[in-house]
Design a protein around this motif. Sequence first.
Motif, PDB file in Angstrom:
ATOM      1  N   LYS A 119       0.835  -1.197   0.000  1.00 49.42           N
ATOM      2  CA  LYS A 119       0.000   0.000   0.000  1.00 49.42           C
ATOM      3  C   LYS A 119       0.871   1.249   0.000  1.00 49.42           C
ATOM      4  N   TRP A 120       1.946   1.234   0.782  1.00 52.96           N
ATOM      5  CA  TRP A 120       2.869   2.366   0.799  1.00 52.96           C
ATOM      6  C   TRP A 120       3.490   2.570  -0.575  1.00 52.96           C
ATOM      7  N   GLN A 121       3.874   1.493  -1.251  1.00 52.46           N
ATOM      8  CA  GLN A 121       4.484   1.611  -2.562  1.00 52.46           C
ATOM      9  C   GLN A 121       3.494   2.168  -3.584  1.00 52.46           C
ATOM     10  N   SER A 122       2.201   1.999  -3.340  1.00 52.07           N
ATOM     11  CA  SER A 122       1.184   2.616  -4.188  1.00 52.07           C
ATOM     12  C   SER A 122       1.068   4.111  -3.897  1.00 52.07           C
ATOM     13  N   GLU A 123       1.236   4.487  -2.630  1.00 55.06           N
ATOM     14  CA  GLU A 123       1.155   5.897  -2.232  1.00 55.06           C
ATOM     15  C   GLU A 123       2.428   6.658  -2.588  1.00 55.06           C
ATOM     16  N   CYS A 124       3.516   5.921  -2.821  1.00 50.90           N
ATOM     17  CA  CYS A 124       4.828   6.513  -3.080  1.00 50.90           C
ATOM     18  C   CYS A 124       5.328   5.965  -4.415  1.00 50.90           C
ATOM     19  N   ALA A 125       4.860   6.553  -5.510  1.00 56.74           N
ATOM     20  CA  ALA A 125       5.119   6.010  -6.845  1.00 56.74           C
ATOM     21  C   ALA A 125       6.557   6.262  -7.284  1.00 56.74           C
ATOM     22  N   MET A 126       7.075   5.330  -8.077  1.00 50.09           N
ATOM     23  CA  MET A 126       8.460   5.401  -8.530  1.00 50.09           C
ATOM     24  C   MET A 126       8.508   5.522 -10.053  1.00 50.09           C
ATOM     25  N   ILE A 127       9.332   6.449 -10.542  1.00 53.25           N
ATOM     26  CA  ILE A 127       9.592   6.615 -11.969  1.00 53.25           C
ATOM     27  C   ILE A 127      11.077   6.345 -12.186  1.00 53.25           C
ATOM     28  N   PHE A 128      11.394   5.508 -13.189  1.00 50.28           N
ATOM     29  CA  PHE A 128      12.760   5.069 -13.389  1.00 50.28           C
ATOM     30  C   PHE A 128      13.376   5.681 -14.644  1.00 50.28           C
ATOM     31  N   GLN A 129      14.691   5.689 -14.689  1.00 47.62           N
ATOM     32  CA  GLN A 129      15.418   6.225 -15.835  1.00 47.62           C
ATOM     33  C   GLN A 129      15.077   5.467 -17.119  1.00 47.62           C
ATOM     34  N   ALA A 163       5.345   6.609 -18.396  1.00 45.00           N
ATOM     35  CA  ALA A 163       5.725   6.156 -17.060  1.00 45.00           C
ATOM     36  C   ALA A 163       5.197   7.109 -15.985  1.00 45.00           C
ATOM     37  N   ILE A 164       5.220   8.408 -16.275  1.00 45.22           N
ATOM     38  CA  ILE A 164       4.653   9.384 -15.336  1.00 45.22           C
ATOM     39  C   ILE A 164       3.147   9.178 -15.214  1.00 45.22           C
ATOM     40  N   ALA A 165       2.480   8.927 -16.351  1.00 45.46           N
ATOM     41  CA  ALA A 165       1.039   8.677 -16.328  1.00 45.46           C
ATOM     42  C   ALA A 165       0.718   7.440 -15.491  1.00 45.46           C
ATOM     43  N   ARG A 166       1.520   6.391 -15.632  1.00 42.38           N
ATOM     44  CA  ARG A 166       1.315   5.171 -14.827  1.00 42.38           C
ATOM     45  C   ARG A 166       1.448   5.488 -13.342  1.00 42.38           C
ATOM     46  N   ALA A 167       2.427   6.309 -13.005  1.00 37.93           N
ATOM     47  CA  ALA A 167       2.586   6.706 -11.606  1.00 37.93           C
ATOM     48  C   ALA A 167       1.366   7.473 -11.110  1.00 37.93           C
ATOM     49  N   LEU A 168       0.834   8.373 -11.936  1.00 38.22           N
ATOM     50  CA  LEU A 168      -0.333   9.151 -11.529  1.00 38.22           C
ATOM     51  C   LEU A 168      -1.574   8.281 -11.366  1.00 38.22           C
ATOM     52  N   MET A 169      -1.654   7.160 -12.098  1.00 30.28           N
ATOM     53  CA  MET A 169      -2.786   6.236 -11.932  1.00 30.28           C
ATOM     54  C   MET A 169      -2.836   5.662 -10.524  1.00 30.28           C
ATOM     55  N   GLN A 170      -1.699   5.657  -9.841  1.00 31.88           N
ATOM     56  CA  GLN A 170      -1.666   5.181  -8.460  1.00 31.88           C
ATOM     57  C   GLN A 170      -2.264   6.205  -7.498  1.00 31.88           C
ATOM     58  N   ASP A 171      -2.446   7.439  -7.973  1.00 32.97           N
ATOM     59  CA  ASP A 171      -2.898   8.555  -7.136  1.00 32.97           C
ATOM     60  C   ASP A 171      -2.017   8.681  -5.894  1.00 32.97           C
ATOM     61  N   PRO A 172      -0.695   8.818  -6.115  1.00 25.03           N
ATOM     62  CA  PRO A 172       0.251   8.810  -4.996  1.00 25.03           C
ATOM     63  C   PRO A 172       0.324  10.148  -4.277  1.00 25.03           C
ATOM     64  N   GLN A 173       0.809  10.097  -3.044  1.00 26.36           N
ATOM     65  CA  GLN A 173       1.099  11.322  -2.314  1.00 26.36           C
ATOM     66  C   GLN A 173       2.506  11.824  -2.617  1.00 26.36           C
ATOM     67  N   ILE A 174       3.391  10.883  -2.946  1.00 30.99           N
ATOM     68  CA  ILE A 174       4.781  11.210  -3.277  1.00 30.99           C
ATOM     69  C   ILE A 174       5.123  10.574  -4.617  1.00 30.99           C
ATOM     70  N   ILE A 175       5.839  11.306  -5.459  1.00 38.05           N
ATOM     71  CA  ILE A 175       6.413  10.736  -6.679  1.00 38.05           C
ATOM     72  C   ILE A 175       7.925  10.803  -6.551  1.00 38.05           C
ATOM     73  N   LEU A 176       8.565   9.643  -6.680  1.00 39.25           N
ATOM     74  CA  LEU A 176      10.016   9.548  -6.661  1.00 39.25           C
ATOM     75  C   LEU A 176      10.483   9.320  -8.096  1.00 39.25           C
ATOM     76  N   ALA A 177      11.354  10.167  -8.586  1.00 40.06           N
ATOM     77  CA  ALA A 177      11.837  10.057  -9.963  1.00 40.06           C
ATOM     78  C   ALA A 177      13.348   9.835  -9.942  1.00 40.06           C
ATOM     79  N   ASP A 178      13.769   8.641 -10.366  1.00 44.20           N
ATOM     80  CA  ASP A 178      15.182   8.268 -10.317  1.00 44.20           C
ATOM     81  C   ASP A 178      15.836   8.536 -11.668  1.00 44.20           C
ATOM     82  N   GLU A 179      16.534   9.662 -11.774  1.00 39.80           N
ATOM     83  CA  GLU A 179      17.188  10.084 -13.015  1.00 39.80           C
ATOM     84  C   GLU A 179      16.199  10.075 -14.178  1.00 39.80           C
TER      85      GLU A 179
END
Length: 268
Positions: A75-85, A154-170
């Motif tokens: 659930k936390w990983q859904s609230e804290c979405a990750m975007i990868f290089q 990939a950003i759109a996929r992260a937004l589908m999670q409706d996260p509170q935090i977006i983490l973008a790795d490079e």
Amino acid sequence: MLRIEQLTKRFGANAAVDNVSFTIDKTAMIGVIGASGAGKSTLLRMINRLADASEGTIAFQGRDVTRLTGSARRKWQSECAMIFQQFNLVPRMDVVSNVLHGTLNRRSTFSTLFNLYPTEDIHTAIEILDRLGIADHAPKRAEALSGGQQQRVAIARALMQDPQIILADEPIASLDPMNAQIVMDALRRIHEEDGRMVIANLHTLDTARRYCDRVIGMRMGRVVFDGTPDQLTTGVARDIYGAGAEFSEAATSTDINALAEARHAVTA
């Protein structure tokens, strides 16, 4: 909102992240800079719980993230979405289905196996793609898109999670300057319009200064700078990157004009 205290990640005798502490007390866009191997990616992976901390704590709104297990961790990983290089899309799958993968954590095993999505979710996915300027590509395979377009998927996929935090790795490391600017503009708009916290690992100083409210500099696993973009001087950058007087910001710039000037200086 987010509190990191004495966070450490060891791989054998080496500490990739070494006793890192900082607090983000309001929604902001944060840039984390530093040379390759400074610990930036490991830091984000620990926040998202893709990697476990060796020591220290990560707390979000009073919840100890480092202690979460099982469904609470997912659930936390859904609230804290990750975007990868490298985007991490399914290349042969259409764009809209890749975006809908952002709902996997809240779907049943049956619907996941047969790719059954509620009509409402499909409409939401299209709306997000439209917001990012790529709705016309929804039926295409992800592999048919350019790198910049794939990163926006990939950003759109992260937004589908409706996260509170977006983490973008490079998020722009593999993109040309034009697409890098489009992706960073999108992340900044998401922060401003949605009120989401964005933490992005970045290689380039001009990007950090232009888009971020606060910059954290890492060197050899430790935080060596934490301040505003205005405080990120060339001298401070030399300390962060462990560079000497030969250090040139133009060499790492994502600004189109700066790159053109740098090329002209080399060929002149």
